[in-house]
Structure formats: C-alpha cells, structure tokens
Scaffold this active site. Structure first.
Site, PDB file in Angstrom:
ATOM      1  N   HIS A  38     -88.836  44.924 -23.810  1.00 30.97           N
ATOM      2  CA  HIS A  38     -90.032  45.012 -22.950  1.00 30.97           C
ATOM      3  C   HIS A  38     -90.750  46.325 -23.273  1.00 30.97           C
ATOM      4  CE1 HIS A  38     -89.043  41.470 -20.447  1.00 30.97           C
ATOM      5  NE2 HIS A  38     -87.818  41.764 -20.843  1.00 30.97           N
ATOM      6  N   GLY A  40     -90.073  44.391 -15.250  1.00 30.44           N
ATOM      7  CA  GLY A  40     -89.796  44.642 -13.833  1.00 30.44           C
ATOM      8  C   GLY A  40     -90.868  44.087 -12.908  1.00 30.44           C
ATOM      9  N   GLY A  41     -90.895  44.616 -11.699  1.00 34.66           N
ATOM     10  CA  GLY A  41     -91.852  44.180 -10.692  1.00 34.66           C
ATOM     11  C   GLY A  41     -91.252  43.271  -9.641  1.00 34.66           C
ATOM     12  N   GLU A  42     -90.008  42.857  -9.847  1.00 34.56           N
ATOM     13  CA  GLU A  42     -89.408  41.892  -8.892  1.00 34.56           C
ATOM     14  C   GLU A  42     -89.223  42.490  -7.495  1.00 34.56           C
ATOM     15  OE1 GLU A  42     -88.017  42.348 -11.968  1.00 34.56           O
ATOM     16  OE2 GLU A  42     -87.500  40.405 -12.855  1.00 34.56           O
ATOM     17  N   ARG A  70     -86.918  32.568 -10.673  1.00 33.73           N
ATOM     18  CA  ARG A  70     -88.194  33.247 -10.905  1.00 33.73           C
ATOM     19  C   ARG A  70     -89.047  32.535 -11.969  1.00 33.73           C
ATOM     20  NH1 ARG A  70     -85.261  38.413 -12.853  1.00 33.73           N
ATOM     21  NH2 ARG A  70     -83.882  36.704 -13.472  1.00 33.73           N
ATOM     22  N   HIS A  74     -85.557  32.697 -21.846  1.00 29.92           N
ATOM     23  CA  HIS A  74     -84.745  33.453 -20.887  1.00 29.92           C
ATOM     24  C   HIS A  74     -83.960  32.447 -20.063  1.00 29.92           C
ATOM     25  CE1 HIS A  74     -84.264  35.878 -17.066  1.00 29.92           C
ATOM     26  NE2 HIS A  74     -84.341  34.645 -16.583  1.00 29.92           N
ATOM     27  N   HIS A 101     -79.635  35.837 -22.920  1.00 31.64           N
ATOM     28  CA  HIS A 101     -78.839  36.129 -21.716  1.00 31.64           C
ATOM     29  C   HIS A 101     -77.684  35.136 -21.583  1.00 31.64           C
ATOM     30  CE1 HIS A 101     -82.346  38.487 -20.953  1.00 31.64           C
ATOM     31  NE2 HIS A 101     -83.014  37.624 -20.244  1.00 31.64           N
ATOM     32  N   ARG A 156     -74.489  35.453 -19.207  1.00 32.52           N
ATOM     33  CA  ARG A 156     -74.660  35.839 -17.801  1.00 32.52           C
ATOM     34  C   ARG A 156     -73.787  35.006 -16.866  1.00 32.52           C
ATOM     35  NH1 ARG A 156     -80.662  35.993 -16.640  1.00 32.52           N
ATOM     36  NH2 ARG A 156     -79.976  36.868 -14.684  1.00 32.52           N
ATOM     37  N   ASP A 181     -82.978  43.867 -24.253  1.00 33.98           N
ATOM     38  CA  ASP A 181     -83.767  43.650 -23.022  1.00 33.98           C
ATOM     39  C   ASP A 181     -84.325  44.985 -22.511  1.00 33.98           C
ATOM     40  OD1 ASP A 181     -83.138  41.737 -19.936  1.00 33.98           O
ATOM     41  OD2 ASP A 181     -84.907  41.947 -21.203  1.00 33.98           O
TER      42      ASP A 181
END
Ligand code: FWO
Ligand code: ZN
Length: 388
Positions: free
Chosen positions: A64, A69-71, A164, A196, A225, A228, A284
């Site tokens: 990135h 971010g921003g969540e 999301r 993702h 990912h 995970r 990431d």
C-alpha cells in the site's frame, strides 16, 4: 559510474564459485570468473564481495505505497511508504495497490506515488482497482488501464469472502478476471487479478468455480492472505494442486490454536512436494492490519511493514527450511516471472542491477537498485524528496 563487485557468491541462479559482477548504468553487464573483467582506462568503483552472498533485489507484489487503512475512520488512514522503508528491507521492486478505502485514496495518486518511488530509486508497478467491484479505474475500465498505462500490470487487491468486500456476485468476479486477461494481452502485461481473501466461509469458492466452468487459466488470478485461517490455507493447497498460485502475507501470524503461520505454511508446502515456484510472498506494507471481533467490531488496528518480510526471509534460511536460492525465488523471481516484470528476479547479464549482498550471518549489508548503490554497509543512503 561503473561498479565492479569482486569475488561475490551468486545465489539465484546458484553459481558455486565466486564471481566478479560488473554494473553499468541500470544493468548487470558482465558476470565472470574473478579478475577476468578488464577495465583499463575506465573509471569504476570496486566493491569487495568477498564473504558476501548476492541475491536479486526483493520483489514485493502487494504494497500500500500510498498508505491504506481507514477501517476505524479518518484517523486510521495509514501513512504512505518511504523509499528508505523498502531499501532497508531489501525491497527494490514493488507492486502498489489500494485497499478498503477507495473513496479518499485514488488510483491517480497511487500512480503518481509509484512514479515518485521510481524517480527516487525503486522499480514500481501498480494494480488498478481496489477492494470493491465494480472497481475504480483511471481510464474508465480495467481493460483500458491495463492496455494503456505502462505501470498497470493487473487489478487488486479485490476483496472476496470478507465483510468489507462489496459482496461481489460470481459474474462480477468473472468479468473482472476477463477484463484483466484481455487488458493484459492488449498491454503486453501479466494482467493478473490479485484477490484479497478475508475470513469469510466462502473462501476460494469463486476461484474453484472459474477453474471448473470457464476457459480462463487458473494462473490469471492469485489469492493473497492465504494463511489467515486453516480452512483457507487448505483451500490454498487445493488451488496449488490445480496449478494455481498463492501469495502469503509476511506479517500474518496465527491468532488462534491450529491456525497456520507463514513459516509453517512454507514447511507444509515443501513437505507436500508442491512447487514453491507457484508461491509468492508479500508484505501488505503500509496497509492496515485490523482485528475485528466475531460481531464485526474493530478491536485492534496496526500498520503492516516490510520488516516482517525480510525477517521471514532470514528465518527460513537460518532454520534451513529453504535454501538461500529457494528463499530468493520466493522473495523475488517467482513474483518477477508471474507478474512478468522485465529484467527482474535473476542475477544474470542483461538483467537489471537490483541486488542484495548479505553477510555470512544473513545480515543485509549492500543494496543496489537500478544500478545505484543505495544501502552501503547496512546504512540506507537513498533519501525520498522530503526525507530528513
Ligand atoms: C489485511 C489492507 C486485512 C487496507 O484483512 O487487506 O485487512 O486497506 O489498508 N489488510 N484492509 C490484513 C490481514 C491480512 C491481517 C488489508 C487493509
Ligand atoms: Zn488485503
């Protein structure tokens, strides 16, 4: 200025005896027996490679670079990456992407940031798109972004099986992959759709259905990912069995018993005899690492960095899980060949002069990127435009 690296051991491809390596401009122009490169009358720098091990610069295919971010709202928008962050971790090539936030983060800014990092000394590309389908684009479609913008080499990171995501239909998923395939052809790019994967129970369902029902090759997509969750990782192994590729996220550590760590995943893939050539690893970096509880409430949020990336590299070699050459393939040549990044991922004449020199204890000592000597004896010499 010509640079002659003397007496260095080359890994990837593996060359047993030490070599002399000559850098001119941005390229490796000679790789010879020691003392065989004659430079009479020419001005050049000599770097003593004795006792050092050379691998291609790391290729980090999911970064990135603009900050993600921003969540957790505006105060959780992550900071953009600086060239010093990448070089100190041996990363000389990156593929930048957007993530959750495609409202306050824009692909035009992502492209500008990629161009800035290129000017400052890295080799950069970007994915068009973001988490949501239909994705944002620069020129109006994924297909034309890929066909017309040099730095666009695929689409990502598109969210699947995640609370999301935009809850894409299978048709939206398939259309995106088709756009990537044809756009990639028209633009001479890999045209990879980089997905993702969240914690959702549907996992890789769309990918398996595509493999079963369509004529699109499985190598057109790559899920990331993958470690995970245990069930997602097991699906990832199935995907490898089908000839697919998977990307592991370096900073992802198991949160619960029975989950799989990145190192554990690599050990398992190796022990199953699945080809590591179809595995890549990414950082990431500067993306957010949010933690949601089972009611979907945000309970934690940190920012990923490339430190985990180089630490995994050092750990798998020091613990003899992978040879230095295998680890180098995982951290550079696999991504370079999968995403068709020209001149990257090998220490061969004619390739780009992106190389890392490690000492016997696998500490990073020297970094060359685009032929420039940007980390010297472990000290980052490159500076971003506004770095202090
Ligand atoms: C992962 C990037 C996640 C952003 O699931 O996808 O959120 O937009 O910056 N990060 N959403 C992190 C896990 C792999 C731990 C992103 C992030
Ligand atoms: Zn992600």
């Amino acid at each position: 200025m010509l640079k002659l690296i003397k007496n260095v051991k080359i890994f990837n491809p593996r060359i047993p005896e030490p070599k002399d390596l000559l850098i001119a401009g941005q390229k490796i122009v000679a790789l010879e027996e020691t003392d065989q490169i004659k430079l009479q009358g020419l001005e050049y720098q000599t770097i003593d490679g004795c006792g050092l091990m050379a691998v291609p610069g790391f290729v980090d295919p999911h970064v990135h670079i603009l900050g993600g971010g921003g969540e957790g709202g505006p105060a959780t928008r992550a900071p953009e990456i600086r060239i010093e962050n990448c070089l100190s971790c041996g990363v000389t090539s990156v593929i930048g992407c957007l993530g959750t936030d495609s409202i306050t983060r824009h692909l035009s800014s992502l492209l500008a940031k990629a161009r800035a990092l290129e000017i400052e000394g890295l080799s950069t590309w970007i994915f068009t798109g973001a988490y949501n389908l239909p994705t944002p684009t620069i020129t109006g479609s994924v297909r034309s972004d890929l066909a017309l913008i040099d730095k666009v080499i695929g689409a990502g990171e598109i969210a699947l099986s995640d609370h999301r995501s935009s809850q894409p239909t299978y048709e939206e998923f398939l259309h995106l992959v088709a756009e990537c395939r044809v756009g990639g052809m028209l633009g001479g790019k890999a045209g990879v759709a980089h997905f993702h994967l969240g914690d959702g129970r549907r996992g890789l369902e769309y990918l398996f259905r595509m493999a079963k029902e369509t004529e699109i090759p499985v190598t057109q997509v790559i899920p990331t990912h993958i470690t995970r969750g245990r069930s997602l990782f097991d699906q990832g192994l199935e995907w490898l069995k089908l000839g697919g590729l998977i990307d592991l996220t370096a900073g992802l550590e198991p949160v619960a018993e029975g989950e799989v760590s990145v190192i554990g995943a690599l050990e398992q893939i190796k022990s199953l005899g699945w080809p590591l050539s179809r595995v890549t690893i990414s950082s990431d970096s500067n993306g957010s690492l949010p933690v949601f509880d089972d009611q979907g409430r945000l309970v934690g949020l940190t920012v990923a960095s490339q430190k985990a990336f180089i630490q995994i590299f050092q750990e798998v070699v020091r613990k003899n899980i992978l040879s230095l050459e295998e680890a180098s393939e995982l951290f550079s040549s696999n991504a370079a060949s999968f995403y068709k990044l020209p001149g990257k991922g090998k220490l061969l004449t004619g390739y780009d002069a992106d190389l890392l020199l490690f000492d016997e204890s696998l500490e990073l000592k020297e970094v060359f990127s685009q032929g420039k000597w940007l980390v010297q004896n472990g000290v980052v010499k490159a500076r971003g435009t506004f770095s202090v």
